[in-house]
Design an enzyme around this catalytic site. Structure first.
Site, PDB file in Angstrom:
ATOM      1  N   GLN A 128      39.181 -46.864 -30.549  1.00 34.41           N
ATOM      2  CA  GLN A 128      40.003 -46.923 -31.756  1.00 34.41           C
ATOM      3  C   GLN A 128      39.198 -46.706 -33.040  1.00 34.41           C
ATOM      4  OE1 GLN A 128      41.781 -50.752 -30.163  1.00 34.41           O
ATOM      5  NE2 GLN A 128      43.527 -49.965 -31.282  1.00 34.41           N
ATOM      6  N   HIS A 199      37.065 -51.999 -23.244  1.00 33.69           N
ATOM      7  CA  HIS A 199      38.314 -52.164 -23.993  1.00 33.69           C
ATOM      8  C   HIS A 199      39.229 -50.999 -23.608  1.00 33.69           C
ATOM      9  CE1 HIS A 199      40.283 -53.834 -27.813  1.00 33.69           C
ATOM     10  NE2 HIS A 199      41.097 -52.877 -27.406  1.00 33.69           N
ATOM     11  N   ASN A 244      38.812 -56.382 -22.098  1.00 34.95           N
ATOM     12  CA  ASN A 244      39.841 -56.701 -23.072  1.00 34.95           C
ATOM     13  C   ASN A 244      41.213 -56.478 -22.447  1.00 34.95           C
ATOM     14  OD1 ASN A 244      40.892 -57.101 -25.941  1.00 34.95           O
ATOM     15  ND2 ASN A 244      41.815 -55.142 -25.385  1.00 34.95           N
ATOM     16  N   TYR A 388      49.472 -62.451 -30.825  1.00 42.29           N
ATOM     17  CA  TYR A 388      50.180 -61.852 -31.954  1.00 42.29           C
ATOM     18  C   TYR A 388      51.611 -62.365 -32.094  1.00 42.29           C
ATOM     19  CZ  TYR A 388      46.605 -58.153 -32.114  1.00 42.29           C
ATOM     20  OH  TYR A 388      45.430 -57.457 -32.220  1.00 42.29           O
ATOM     21  N   GLU A 461      41.762 -61.912 -31.123  1.00 40.58           N
ATOM     22  CA  GLU A 461      42.568 -61.011 -31.958  1.00 40.58           C
ATOM     23  C   GLU A 461      43.803 -61.739 -32.454  1.00 40.58           C
ATOM     24  OE1 GLU A 461      43.758 -57.203 -30.344  1.00 40.58           O
ATOM     25  OE2 GLU A 461      41.800 -56.903 -29.410  1.00 40.58           O
ATOM     26  N   TRP A 510      42.381 -59.045 -36.078  1.00 36.69           N
ATOM     27  CA  TRP A 510      42.516 -57.631 -35.766  1.00 36.69           C
ATOM     28  C   TRP A 510      43.219 -57.000 -36.960  1.00 36.69           C
ATOM     29  CZ3 TRP A 510      40.628 -54.530 -32.001  1.00 36.69           C
ATOM     30  CH2 TRP A 510      41.086 -53.206 -32.013  1.00 36.69           C
ATOM     31  N   GLU A 517      45.853 -46.586 -33.191  1.00 33.71           N
ATOM     32  CA  GLU A 517      46.652 -47.594 -32.499  1.00 33.71           C
ATOM     33  C   GLU A 517      47.272 -47.011 -31.222  1.00 33.71           C
ATOM     34  OE1 GLU A 517      46.716 -50.667 -32.624  1.00 33.71           O
ATOM     35  OE2 GLU A 517      48.575 -51.196 -31.611  1.00 33.71           O
ATOM     36  N   TRP A 518      46.403 -46.594 -30.301  1.00 32.82           N
ATOM     37  CA  TRP A 518      46.812 -46.136 -28.977  1.00 32.82           C
ATOM     38  C   TRP A 518      47.982 -45.152 -29.051  1.00 32.82           C
ATOM     39  CZ3 TRP A 518      42.579 -47.045 -26.675  1.00 32.82           C
ATOM     40  CH2 TRP A 518      41.866 -48.195 -26.960  1.00 32.82           C
ATOM     41  N   PHE A 526      46.582 -51.926 -39.090  1.00 34.28           N
ATOM     42  CA  PHE A 526      46.269 -53.352 -38.909  1.00 34.28           C
ATOM     43  C   PHE A 526      45.104 -53.810 -39.796  1.00 34.28           C
ATOM     44  CE2 PHE A 526      48.679 -53.167 -34.926  1.00 34.28           C
ATOM     45  CZ  PHE A 526      49.097 -54.468 -34.743  1.00 34.28           C
TER      46      PHE A 526
HETATM   47  C1  BGC Z   1      44.520 -54.609 -28.481  1.00 36.47           C
HETATM   48  C2  BGC Z   1      44.080 -53.676 -29.595  1.00 36.47           C
HETATM   49  C3  BGC Z   1      45.304 -53.217 -30.370  1.00 36.47           C
HETATM   50  C4  BGC Z   1      45.966 -54.442 -30.967  1.00 36.47           C
HETATM   51  C5  BGC Z   1      47.182 -54.147 -31.839  1.00 36.47           C
HETATM   52  C6  BGC Z   1      45.531 -55.639 -28.922  1.00 36.47           C
HETATM   53  O1  BGC Z   1      46.400 -55.985 -27.904  1.00 36.47           O
HETATM   54  O2  BGC Z   1      43.395 -55.218 -27.903  1.00 36.47           O
HETATM   55  O3  BGC Z   1      43.376 -52.599 -29.048  1.00 36.47           O
HETATM   56  O4  BGC Z   1      44.986 -52.279 -31.351  1.00 36.47           O
HETATM   57  O5  BGC Z   1      46.408 -55.259 -29.914  1.00 36.47           O
HETATM   58  O6  BGC Z   1      48.224 -53.598 -31.090  1.00 36.47           O
END
Ligand code: BGC
Length: 563
Positions: A128, A199, A244, A388, A461, A510, A517-518, A526
């Site tokens: 990332q 990761h 991760n 989160y 995170e 994070w 972002e994938w 973020f």
């Molecule tokens: C992941 C990160 C991702 C973040 C926000 C986490 O679950 O480890 O790579 O960017 O969430 O989605």
């Protein structure tokens, strides 16, 4: 960066790319946070349905001060511009003042709930952040190949450049040098590196050769790669993470097929190969045993001399029962077992959760006597918690369920979502999967504490992602009050868990910077710092200042009061 006498954790993420062929080990970076301070609590209105179900009142009062409104009057542009900036500056000032005052709420009896030596930091990952996807002998990873296929990433982007950390930090001829210099530079600034060995991304070569995590052969290759990391960096790195969020990587890679290696069966997604009902469990089993091999290697060959600690990071959602019924409470337990305990139970307790055995029967690979012995002697030193959001969980064994995430047999018959039957777990955000439910932080930390005998934890995170409107003003870019509200409310909830005895040793936001972002590409941000993707320039957001102040205040208080 000045962090006074604070130890700030910099978290390094590593990747497997070319690990089978030394010396091409390439790592990602988790750099530190500029520090900050706290804001008012995020208002969370709750109501009841049938006296049992907590409900979020979706219409809430705007909490932002009026200074955030756009001024579109163009008649006196210069004056308006000046007024606008003055207005913005005053807002920022009042906001800081107000937030700093309210932050004192966390400091009961003038002591911080965060213990002395608590690590504050930010998180990042190699794919990332780094870019430089073909530099210095690096081979292709499975994410390099995946993102180059048309249609896989929302905005058609990839991590070839990402936020260019590989070049912008320092230019080196090889990956090992890059990480050596980075680790040295962090330590020189009083920043503790946290290194994650994997990761998500692994060398594409291993996918091609033996189907990656589906083969037990990966255990040896992973161990070989980890050995290189310990040998080269272990004299200075004291915190290692094997993986991760394996629970996310395995589910998306082998059940929904949304991530590489994009394997699934027809009823779960759109893939050309795979079996969503069996492969996730096979891949997970190889991954769990790979963790055990690497921990055993570290314990037998390095730990005594290097004196570091090793753990794993899980994505940790708090699952709240949708109602007070016994069925929904059991469903919430099952949701947790099929999501997080699936990995932590074998690693810490020696076997899969009971519910998984009952429901999956022979579809759950069993551990041999040898494996069990290996799991028993390896374990872990700490649990990394990426938290989160929270979801409701609803029973699908005794009650009818519409199809949805969690409702199938191999997901544990527990429908889970931030919104069920019109009931929302918290304030929605711009991301469909992220609802603000700060209480979830205390609950998940307490749950882990109770289930795993208060094993040391790090919140590796926590953060809020946002979208950016086209042609944003400087105010749009900087004034991320929602992020500050989110972070402060989650930290407050974490503080409660710590006060009640949870053994939490650190907290990382994070993320330091906006980044790739994938599958959302660069559309979601973020960062405590904003990245302009055209120039790769970084701009500090309000949340960065806030966090800087927060760390300074809490760390000093904690250390003074315990000395
Ligand atoms: C992941 C990160 C991702 C973040 C926000 C986490 O679950 O480890 O790579 O960017 O969430 O989605």
């Amino acid at each position: 960066m000045e962090v006074l006498d604070v130890r700030v954790a910099a978290v390094l993420r590593s990747r497997l790319t070319q690990y089978a062929r030394p010396p091409y080990v390439r790592w990602p970076v988790r750099m530190t946070a500029p520090v900050g301070r706290v804001s008012p609590r995020c208002p969370t209105a709750t109501g009841n349905r049938g006296g049992t179900v907590p409900v979020f009142a979706s219409k809430r009062e705007e909490t932002e001060p009026p200074c955030h409104t756009e001024n579109n009057n163009m008649e006196f542009p210069l004056l308006l511009l000046l007024l606008h900036h003055l207005h913005f500056a005053l807002c920022l000032f009042f906001s800081l003042f107000f937030n700093a005052t309210s932050h004192m709420l966390l400091l009961k009896n003038n002591t911080s709930p965060f213990p002395c030596n608590f690590l504050f930091g930010t998180s990042s990952s190699s794919y990332q952040f780094e870019g430089a996807f073909l530099s210095d002998g690096k081979g292709l990873s499975n994410w390099d190949v995946f993102t180059h296929k048309p249609g896989t990433i929302m905005d058609g982007s990839n991590g070839d450049i990402a936020v260019d950390h590989y070049h912008r930090y320092q230019v080196n001829k090889a990956g090992i040098d890059y990480y050596n210099r980075l680790i040295d530079a962090l330590l020189q600034r009083g920043i503790e590196p946290f290194v994650t060995i994997t990761h998500y991304d692994i060398p594409q070569e291993l996918e091609d050769r033996y189907k990656g995590w589906l083969s037990p052969k990966i255990q040896e290759d992973f161990k070989y790669y980890a050995d290189i990391c310990f040998k080269n960096f272990g004299d200075r790195v004291k915190y290692w993470v094997t993986f991760n969020e394996p629970n996310v990587a395995i589910v998306r890679g082998y059940r929904s097929g949304l991530w590489p290696p994009a394997r699934c069966s027809a009823s779960f997604g759109n893939c050309s190969h795979g079996d969503s009902e069996t492969e996730p469990f096979i891949a997970a089993s190889n991954l769990i045993l790979s963790h055990a091999s690497v921990v055993t290697l570290y314990r037998t060959k390095y730990q005594k001399k290097q004196r570091g600690r090793i753990g794993i990071v899980m994505n940790a959602i708090w699952f709240e029962p949708l109602s007070n019924s016994r069925e929904d409470k059991l469903a919430a337990e099952r949701a947790q077992s099929f999501f997080m305990n699936w990995f932590l139970d074998p690693i810490i307790l020696g076997n899969y959760p009971e519910e998984m055995h009952e429901i999956l029967g022979p579809d759950l690979p069993s551990f041999s006597r040898n494996d069990k012995q290996k799991l028993k002697t390896s374990g872990l030193d700490f649990i990394g918690v990426n938290h989160y959001t929270s979801y409701y969980a609803k029973d699908c064994i005794f009650s009818a369920c519409e199809p949805g995430k969690g409702s199938s047999r191999t997901e544990g018959f527990a429908l889970n979502s931030p919104q069920i039957n019109g009931f929302s777990i918290g304030q929605p955000t711009e991301l469909d999967w992220l609802y603000v439910h700060p209480e979830g932080m205390e609950k998940i930390v307490t749950y882990i504490k109770n289930r795993y005998n208060n094993t040391p934890m790090f919140i590796t995170e926590n953060g809020l992602g946002t979208l950016e409107k086209p042609n944003p003003t400087i105010e749009d870019i900087i004034n991320d009050v929602k992020r500050v509200e989110y972070l402060s409310s989650y930290l407050d909830s974490l503080a409660t868990a710590i006060r009640k005895g949870a053994n939490v040793r650190g907290y990382f936001v994070w993320s330091l910077l906006d980044n790739f972002e994938w599958t959302y590409g660069y559309t979601i941000r973020f960062g405590l710092h904003r990245v302009d993707y055209a120039t790769l320039n970084r701009t500090r957001r309000f949340s960065a200042l806030w966090y800087k102040q927060f760390i300074a205040q809490h760390t000093n208080k904690a250390c003074l009061s315990s000395s």
